[in-house]
Scaffold this motif. Structure first.
Motif, PDB file in Angstrom:
ATOM      1  N   TYR A   1       5.884  10.491  -6.556  1.00 27.51           N
ATOM      2  CA  TYR A   1       5.727   9.975  -7.933  1.00 27.51           C
ATOM      3  C   TYR A   1       7.068  10.007  -8.674  1.00 27.51           C
ATOM      4  CZ  TYR A   1       0.903  10.563  -6.581  1.00 27.51           C
ATOM      5  OH  TYR A   1      -0.279  10.486  -5.908  1.00 27.51           O
ATOM      6  N   CYS A   2       8.115   9.656  -7.948  1.00 22.87           N
ATOM      7  CA  CYS A   2       9.470   9.700  -8.515  1.00 22.87           C
ATOM      8  C   CYS A   2       9.761   8.499  -9.413  1.00 22.87           C
ATOM      9  CB  CYS A   2      10.498   9.762  -7.388  1.00 22.87           C
ATOM     10  SG  CYS A   2      10.520   8.262  -6.363  1.00 22.87           S
ATOM     11  N   GLY A   3       9.032   7.397  -9.213  1.00 22.92           N
ATOM     12  CA  GLY A   3       9.210   6.225 -10.067  1.00 22.92           C
ATOM     13  C   GLY A   3      10.289   5.258  -9.617  1.00 22.92           C
ATOM     14  N   LYS A   4      10.924   5.519  -8.476  1.00 20.57           N
ATOM     15  CA  LYS A   4      11.984   4.602  -8.007  1.00 20.57           C
ATOM     16  C   LYS A   4      11.426   3.206  -7.752  1.00 20.57           C
ATOM     17  CE  LYS A   4      15.614   7.455  -6.135  1.00 20.57           C
ATOM     18  NZ  LYS A   4      16.406   7.849  -4.989  1.00 20.57           N
ATOM     19  N   CYS A   5      10.232   3.148  -7.190  1.00 21.64           N
ATOM     20  CA  CYS A   5       9.616   1.843  -6.905  1.00 21.64           C
ATOM     21  C   CYS A   5       9.353   1.083  -8.203  1.00 21.64           C
ATOM     22  CB  CYS A   5       8.334   2.026  -6.112  1.00 21.64           C
ATOM     23  SG  CYS A   5       7.175   3.197  -6.851  1.00 21.64           S
ATOM     24  N   GLN A   6       8.894   1.795  -9.203  1.00 17.66           N
ATOM     25  CA  GLN A   6       8.618   1.157 -10.505  1.00 17.66           C
ATOM     26  C   GLN A   6       9.902   0.602 -11.115  1.00 17.66           C
ATOM     27  OE1 GLN A   6       6.168   3.295 -13.480  1.00 17.66           O
ATOM     28  NE2 GLN A   6       7.773   2.842 -14.928  1.00 17.66           N
TER      29      GLN A   6
ATOM     30  N   GLN B   1       0.842  -1.197   0.000  1.00 14.23           N
ATOM     31  CA  GLN B   1       0.000   0.000   0.000  1.00 14.23           C
ATOM     32  C   GLN B   1       0.875   1.244   0.000  1.00 14.23           C
ATOM     33  OE1 GLN B   1      -3.140   0.196   2.871  1.00 14.23           O
ATOM     34  NE2 GLN B   1      -4.267  -1.468   1.902  1.00 14.23           N
ATOM     35  N   ASN B   2       0.365   2.277  -0.663  1.00 13.35           N
ATOM     36  CA  ASN B   2       1.109   3.523  -0.792  1.00 13.35           C
ATOM     37  C   ASN B   2       0.325   4.659  -0.134  1.00 13.35           C
ATOM     38  OD1 ASN B   2       2.793   5.556  -1.584  1.00 13.35           O
ATOM     39  ND2 ASN B   2       2.482   5.291  -3.784  1.00 13.35           N
ATOM     40  N   ASP B   3       0.981   5.404   0.742  1.00 11.24           N
ATOM     41  CA  ASP B   3       0.374   6.597   1.312  1.00 11.24           C
ATOM     42  C   ASP B   3       0.580   7.721   0.293  1.00 11.24           C
ATOM     43  OD1 ASP B   3      -0.332   8.881   2.630  1.00 11.24           O
ATOM     44  OD2 ASP B   3       0.702   8.382   4.491  1.00 11.24           O
ATOM     45  N   LEU B   4      -0.447   7.939  -0.514  1.00 13.56           N
ATOM     46  CA  LEU B   4      -0.302   8.865  -1.650  1.00 13.56           C
ATOM     47  C   LEU B   4      -0.074  10.311  -1.215  1.00 13.56           C
ATOM     48  CD1 LEU B   4      -2.962   7.332  -4.067  1.00 13.56           C
ATOM     49  CD2 LEU B   4      -0.482   7.117  -4.190  1.00 13.56           C
ATOM     50  N   ALA B   5      -0.415  10.626   0.013  1.00  9.74           N
ATOM     51  CA  ALA B   5      -0.165  11.981   0.512  1.00  9.74           C
ATOM     52  C   ALA B   5       1.342  12.234   0.644  1.00  9.74           C
ATOM     53  CB  ALA B   5      -0.840  12.182   1.857  1.00  9.74           C
ATOM     54  N   MET B   6       2.115  11.146   0.787  1.00  6.84           N
ATOM     55  CA  MET B   6       3.568  11.273   0.927  1.00  6.84           C
ATOM     56  C   MET B   6       4.299  11.056  -0.396  1.00  6.84           C
ATOM     57  SD  MET B   6       4.017   9.031   4.369  1.00  6.84           S
ATOM     58  CE  MET B   6       5.797   9.179   4.464  1.00  6.84           C
TER      59      MET B   6
ATOM     60  N   THR C   1       3.168   0.818 -11.644  1.00  4.37           N
ATOM     61  CA  THR C   1       3.189   1.796 -12.738  1.00  4.37           C
ATOM     62  C   THR C   1       3.011   3.182 -12.131  1.00  4.37           C
ATOM     63  OG1 THR C   1       2.062   0.156 -14.098  1.00  4.37           O
ATOM     64  CG2 THR C   1       2.152   2.406 -14.958  1.00  4.37           C
ATOM     65  N   VAL C   2       3.950   4.069 -12.431  1.00  4.73           N
ATOM     66  CA  VAL C   2       3.894   5.428 -11.913  1.00  4.73           C
ATOM     67  C   VAL C   2       3.794   6.403 -13.070  1.00  4.73           C
ATOM     68  CG1 VAL C   2       5.050   7.178 -10.491  1.00  4.73           C
ATOM     69  CG2 VAL C   2       5.354   4.758  -9.945  1.00  4.73           C
ATOM     70  N   ASN C   3       2.838   7.313 -12.974  1.00  2.02           N
ATOM     71  CA  ASN C   3       2.716   8.383 -13.966  1.00  2.02           C
ATOM     72  C   ASN C   3       2.890   9.704 -13.225  1.00  2.02           C
ATOM     73  OD1 ASN C   3       1.723  10.437 -15.680  1.00  2.02           O
ATOM     74  ND2 ASN C   3       0.557   8.932 -16.842  1.00  2.02           N
ATOM     75  N   GLN C   4       4.097  10.267 -13.364  1.00  2.13           N
ATOM     76  CA  GLN C   4       4.424  11.469 -12.596  1.00  2.13           C
ATOM     77  C   GLN C   4       3.569  12.658 -13.031  1.00  2.13           C
ATOM     78  OE1 GLN C   4       8.553  12.840 -12.710  1.00  2.13           O
ATOM     79  NE2 GLN C   4       8.431  13.137 -10.500  1.00  2.13           N
ATOM     80  N   LYS C   5       3.338  12.787 -14.331  1.00  2.00           N
ATOM     81  CA  LYS C   5       2.546  13.913 -14.850  1.00  2.00           C
ATOM     82  C   LYS C   5       1.136  13.919 -14.272  1.00  2.00           C
ATOM     83  CE  LYS C   5       3.980  15.606 -19.360  1.00  2.00           C
ATOM     84  NZ  LYS C   5       3.816  15.437 -20.793  1.00  2.00           N
ATOM     85  N   GLU C   6       0.517  12.746 -14.304  1.00  2.00           N
ATOM     86  CA  GLU C   6      -0.885  12.648 -13.857  1.00  2.00           C
ATOM     87  C   GLU C   6      -1.019  12.289 -12.375  1.00  2.00           C
ATOM     88  OE1 GLU C   6      -3.112  10.134 -16.482  1.00  2.00           O
ATOM     89  OE2 GLU C   6      -2.310  11.134 -18.248  1.00  2.00           O
ATOM     90  N   LYS C   7       0.127  12.179 -11.715  1.00  2.00           N
ATOM     91  CA  LYS C   7       0.147  11.809 -10.293  1.00  2.00           C
ATOM     92  C   LYS C   7      -0.684  10.539 -10.036  1.00  2.00           C
ATOM     93  CE  LYS C   7       1.780  15.981  -8.244  1.00  2.00           C
ATOM     94  NZ  LYS C   7       2.967  15.870  -9.057  1.00  2.00           N
ATOM     95  N   LYS C   8      -0.295   9.495 -10.780  1.00  2.00           N
ATOM     96  CA  LYS C   8      -0.980   8.211 -10.614  1.00  2.00           C
ATOM     97  C   LYS C   8       0.030   7.153 -10.211  1.00  2.00           C
ATOM     98  CE  LYS C   8      -5.008   8.535 -13.605  1.00  2.00           C
ATOM     99  NZ  LYS C   8      -5.531   8.209 -14.921  1.00  2.00           N
TER     100      LYS C   8
END
Ligand code: SF4
Ligand code: SF4
Length: 75
Positions: free
Chosen positions: A27-32, A19-24, A41-48
């Motif tokens: 969206y750097c993508g290191k996990c991906q 689980q990801n605490d999205l408030a923290m 899947t991380v989308n930095q532009k759309e903050k997803k």
């Protein structure tokens, strides 16, 4: 039931879900980038930020890689 399948299923249940605490999350993508089965899947532009339970092998590499510690296993 196939023994390997049973092992993977038991391991998933024992570890829980990522689980990801999205408030923290930054969206750097290191996990991906560190996830070998491509379960994140991380989308930095759309903050997803998305996680695929079926692909995840519960290795914990993403949790260790996250610079803000927003990831954790939750049962
Ligand atoms: S490594 Fe952490 S901060 Fe970066 S995208 Fe993944 S969860 Fe968010
Ligand atoms: S626990 Fe491992 S397989 Fe699952 S999302 Fe994190 S890095 Fe990927």
């Amino acid at each position: 039931m196939n023994l390997l399948y049973k092992f993977i299923k038991d391991h998933r249940i024992a570890k829980g879900d990522v689980q990801n605490d999205l408030a923290m999350c930054l969206y750097c993508g290191k996990c991906q980038r560190c996830c070998r089965p491509k379960a994140i899947t991380v989308n930095q532009k759309e903050k997803k930020w998305e996680w695929d339970s079926d692909k995840c092998v519960r290795c914990g590499h993403c949790i260790a890689a996250c610079p803000v510690k927003s990831l954790r296993f939750v049962k």
